[in-house]
Design a protein around this motif. Structure first.
Motif, PDB file in Angstrom:
ATOM      1  N   SER A 255       7.042 -17.054 -46.244  1.00 34.16           N
ATOM      2  CA  SER A 255       7.755 -17.561 -47.413  1.00 34.16           C
ATOM      3  C   SER A 255       9.216 -17.164 -47.391  1.00 34.16           C
ATOM      4  O   SER A 255      10.054 -17.816 -47.987  1.00 34.16           O
TER       5      SER A 255
ATOM      6  N   TYR B 165      11.990 -19.723 -46.329  1.00 34.66           N
ATOM      7  CA  TYR B 165      12.452 -20.810 -47.190  1.00 34.66           C
ATOM      8  C   TYR B 165      13.883 -20.530 -47.627  1.00 34.66           C
ATOM      9  O   TYR B 165      14.194 -19.459 -48.126  1.00 34.66           O
TER      10      TYR B 165
ATOM     11  N   TYR C 239       5.973 -17.500 -56.289  1.00 34.84           N
ATOM     12  CA  TYR C 239       4.901 -17.493 -55.294  1.00 34.84           C
ATOM     13  C   TYR C 239       4.836 -18.826 -54.556  1.00 34.84           C
ATOM     14  O   TYR C 239       4.945 -19.892 -55.170  1.00 34.84           O
ATOM     15  N   ASP C 240       4.662 -18.743 -53.258  1.00 35.65           N
ATOM     16  CA  ASP C 240       4.479 -19.943 -52.443  1.00 35.65           C
ATOM     17  C   ASP C 240       2.977 -20.175 -52.303  1.00 35.65           C
ATOM     18  O   ASP C 240       2.355 -19.794 -51.315  1.00 35.65           O
TER      19      ASP C 240
ATOM     20  N   SER D  88      -0.820 -25.745 -51.324  1.00 36.16           N
ATOM     21  CA  SER D  88      -0.399 -27.002 -51.946  1.00 36.16           C
ATOM     22  C   SER D  88      -1.400 -27.553 -52.953  1.00 36.16           C
ATOM     23  O   SER D  88      -1.033 -28.366 -53.811  1.00 36.16           O
TER      24      SER D  88
ATOM     25  N   ARG E 278       1.872 -28.948 -55.030  1.00 34.07           N
ATOM     26  CA  ARG E 278       2.468 -30.073 -54.305  1.00 34.07           C
ATOM     27  C   ARG E 278       1.531 -31.264 -54.145  1.00 34.07           C
ATOM     28  O   ARG E 278       1.974 -32.414 -54.168  1.00 34.07           O
TER      29      ARG E 278
ATOM     30  N   MET F  96      13.571 -22.786 -57.867  1.00 34.15           N
ATOM     31  CA  MET F  96      13.755 -22.700 -56.421  1.00 34.15           C
ATOM     32  C   MET F  96      15.219 -22.809 -56.024  1.00 34.15           C
ATOM     33  O   MET F  96      15.597 -22.430 -54.918  1.00 34.15           O
TER      34      MET F  96
END
Length: 452
Positions: free
Chosen positions: A79, A82, A104-105, A108, A112, A136
């Protein structure tokens, strides 16, 4: 001979003294030279150290506490690649008290994947998407979870649209949220150390953190235990004790696309002619004996339709119209009665398009009251005072409508209710960050520093 030798003695003494002085001069010169070299070396060392430290990447976040969990370490290191684009002007310390947020990533499936339906990022519950995206790109966001004050958990629970009526269905919300918490608590140490008190969630649907569309069922279920220690950003809020706000919360506005507002204002200026006196378009039950008529809007909308449906002062429409913002920008007063919940997207659209919102929802808590002067930009009418609604609006129109409109048309007022991407100074995400900065007593980092 004696007289001739004396000058030689004096001369020898003079030569010796001169040589001695020359040696001292050379010694002083070398001493000064060495001092200069030493000073230059030390200065160069510290300057080089400063540059190295300043340009050191934040990948050092994989600290020793993760050494026992390879999967956790890998997740954090991944992460950290990014690239967050920060604004050029750092206002974090000035407005947000130096607050830092780690996002937090998550896999998906929590966020997403839901974007495959375009409505997910544009409908009235889309604040959960908008805040995630804005964070973000925010200067408050950090790639290093160890320096974070708060942890944002991006879960989209309002994008499961019903195939029957097309409305968001949130029956899966509790299980999806619980699964996300299990994800972060297993792979990161931050949830467990604070029991989630420094973790932030969005619940942008009818009754917020209760995760139900009907108030009686929402109240019976209450806030799930796994969320009760956390901070919830929710559209629901009332001034009395209610189970669905039995959690640390911030009332946020529903989502209205800033691009749609801008397109409307490009066609019809804010200060243009307003030929509609009082406007409402939306669900209004004609038959109050059916289930919606008995419970929806506490029959307020039905009473408005019955009382003013044939009144030429009132522009009331029960059917959908894609271009209804063009009607708002033509209106002086925009009715904002409660629906299933007290809040309504009409509140944001009315303010953004310069129509005085008429709030008909008893004891509603409005978003960002420390910034928005609600008493000066809106009207409040009690639910049981519908019979006098026409008289009230006529009185305001004849007395202080111009003053209210002047306050309402202030750019800062309209901006505070819209979520932009990237975030803009003073907009809705900005106001969320200001609200969070007032809760820094929940920050584990801050409390640790204060106890040292």
């Amino acid at each position: 001979m004696v007289e001739n030798q004396r000058p030689l003695k004096n001369r020898g003494f003079y030569v010796r003294m001169r040589l001695l002085n020359n040696r001292k001069t050379e010694k002083n010169f070398y001493y000064r030279y060495l001092k200069w070299i030493l000073w230059f070396s030390i200065s160069f060392y510290f300057f080089s150290s400063f540059l190295i430290t300043r340009n050191k990447p934040t990948s050092s976040i994989s600290r020793t506490i993760f050494s026992n969990s390879k999967s956790s370490r890998a997740l954090i290191e991944e992460s950290s690649t990014y690239q967050i684009k920060y604004p050029n002007n750092n206002k974090n310390n000035l407005f947000f008290k130096g607050m830092k947020i780690y996002v937090y990533d998550l896999p998906s499936k929590y966020n997403r994947d839901w974007l495959s339906n375009e409505r997910c990022e544009t409908h009235l519950f889309a604040a959960e998407v908008a805040i995630h995206r804005a964070l973000m790109d925010s200067e408050t966001t950090t790639l290093d979870p160890w320096e974070a004050d708060f942890f944002f958990v991006p879960v989209y629970v309002s994008c499961n649209f019903s195939k029957v009526n097309g409305f968001p269905a949130i029956g899966h919300a509790r299980s999806l949220m619980a699964s996300a918490i299990n994800e972060v608590s297993e792979k990161f140490p931050f949830w467990n150390r604070s029991l989630g008190s420094d973790h932030v969630f969005v619940a942008s649907h009818d009754f917020g953190s209760c995760f139900h569309t009907m108030e009686d069922a929402a109240m019976e279920d209450g806030v799930p235990d796994f969320l009760k220690n956390s901070i919830v950003l929710q559209t629901f809020g009332v001034k009395y004790k209610h189970p669905c706000q039995d959690v640390e919360n911030v009332v946020i506005p529903p989502y209205i696309s800033p691009e749609s507002v801008q397109r409307t204002l490009e066609k019809s200026p804010l200060t243009g002619h307003r030929d509609i006196f009082a406007f409402f378009r939306g669900k209004m039950e004609v038959h109050p004996k059916n289930i919606s008529g008995r419970f929806y809007s506490k029959q307020v909308r039905t009473m408005i339709w019955r009382k003013y449906g044939n009144d030429p002062r009132f522009y009331l429409r029960r059917h959908r119209f894609a271009g209804y913002q063009s009607e708002i920008v033509r209106s002086k007063f925009c009715l904002c009665p409660l629906g299933w919940a007290p809040w309504s997207p009409r509140l944001v659209e009315s303010v953004a398009l310069g129509c005085v919102p008429v709030i008909i929802a008893d004891d509603i808590r409005l978003p960002f009251p420390s910034v928005l002067p609600w008493a000066e930009i809106s009207l409040t009418v009690a639910e049981n005072d519908i019979d006098n609604l026409g008289k009230i609006l006529e009185h305001v129109a004849a007395t202080n409508l111009t003053s209210i409109q002047r306050n309402l048309w202030d750019l800062d007022v309209r901006r505070a209710l819209l979520f932009n991407n990237p975030m803009r100074e003073g907009d809705a995400t900005w106001q969320v960050l200001v609200a969070l900065s007032k809760k820094l007593d929940r920050s584990h980092k801050k409390s640790r520093v204060n106890t040292q």
